[in-house]
Design a protein around this motif. Structure first.
Motif, mmCIF file in Angstrom:
data_model
loop_
_atom_site.group_PDB
_atom_site.id
_atom_site.type_symbol
_atom_site.label_atom_id
_atom_site.label_comp_id
_atom_site.label_asym_id
_atom_site.label_seq_id
_atom_site.Cartn_x
_atom_site.Cartn_y
_atom_site.Cartn_z
ATOM 1 N N CYS A 23 -19.834 9.934 -27.221
ATOM 2 C CA CYS A 23 -18.374 9.587 -28.141
ATOM 3 C C CYS A 23 -17.812 8.210 -27.432
ATOM 4 N N TYR A 24 -17.091 7.663 -28.066
ATOM 5 C CA TYR A 24 -16.337 6.613 -27.839
ATOM 6 C C TYR A 24 -14.985 7.201 -27.096
ATOM 7 N N THR A 25 -14.531 6.874 -25.844
ATOM 8 C CA THR A 25 -13.393 7.525 -25.653
ATOM 9 C C THR A 25 -12.302 6.457 -25.136
ATOM 10 N N ALA A 38 -18.096 3.952 -24.154
ATOM 11 C CA ALA A 38 -19.026 4.979 -24.506
ATOM 12 C C ALA A 38 -19.267 5.972 -23.239
ATOM 13 N N THR A 39 -19.002 7.247 -23.553
ATOM 14 C CA THR A 39 -18.844 8.302 -22.737
ATOM 15 C C THR A 39 -19.868 9.358 -23.138
ATOM 16 N N LYS A 40 -20.728 9.535 -22.006
ATOM 17 C CA LYS A 40 -21.685 10.816 -22.319
ATOM 18 C C LYS A 40 -20.921 12.269 -22.253
ATOM 19 N N CYS A 41 -20.935 13.067 -23.033
ATOM 20 C CA CYS A 41 -20.376 14.271 -23.206
ATOM 21 C C CYS A 41 -20.799 15.549 -22.537
ATOM 22 N N ALA A 42 -20.220 16.396 -22.188
ATOM 23 C CA ALA A 42 -20.902 17.613 -21.397
ATOM 24 C C ALA A 42 -21.673 18.563 -22.469
#
Length: 126
Positions: A23-25, A38-42
């Motif tokens: 997701c974009y954060t 850009a962030t990798k989600c859990a």
């Protein structure tokens, strides 16, 4: 050979997808242009969440955007006239690029509040 291929196909279809969810954060940014990290989600996260808040009057009017990964999708659409907050969720990687700009401050509600205050002030002689 056919039995081996059928078994392999069945095994592949039964395995859960191991692809990463992204997701974009951003946190409390004044513009959507600042929300492209850009962030990798859990593994527990299933949604890209965008929270859009606006408020104020005239020159003091502003907006804030927060984007993050989330395990749940809270449905919030609150408009108080001079302040508003809205959330939007999506379920695919990088699906929250645009801001949740559907919430706008209602000028009709603001004008009604100001008019009611003015009438009250005139009737009470303030």
């Amino acid at each position: 050979m056919k039995a081996f291929l059928c078994t392999l196909l069945a095994a592949v279809l039964c395995v859960e997808q191991a692809a990463s969810f992204w997701c974009y954060t951003c946190n409390d940014e004044p513009s959507n242009w600042n929300c492209v990290k850009a962030t990798k989600c859990a593994d527990t996260d299933k949604y890209c969440l965008t929270i859009y808040a606006s408020g104020g009057i005239g020159d003091k009017k502003g907006q804030r955007i927060t984007k993050k990964c989330s395990p749940v999708c809270p449905q919030t659409n609150l408009n108080l006239g001079v302040a508003a907050i809205s959330t939007s969720c999506c379920e695919h990687s990088f699906c929250n690029l645009s801001g949740a700009s559907s919430v706008k401050t209602s000028y009709l509600v603001m004008a009604t509040g100001i008019l009611a205050s003015l009438i009250y002030s005139l009737r009470t002689g303030l």
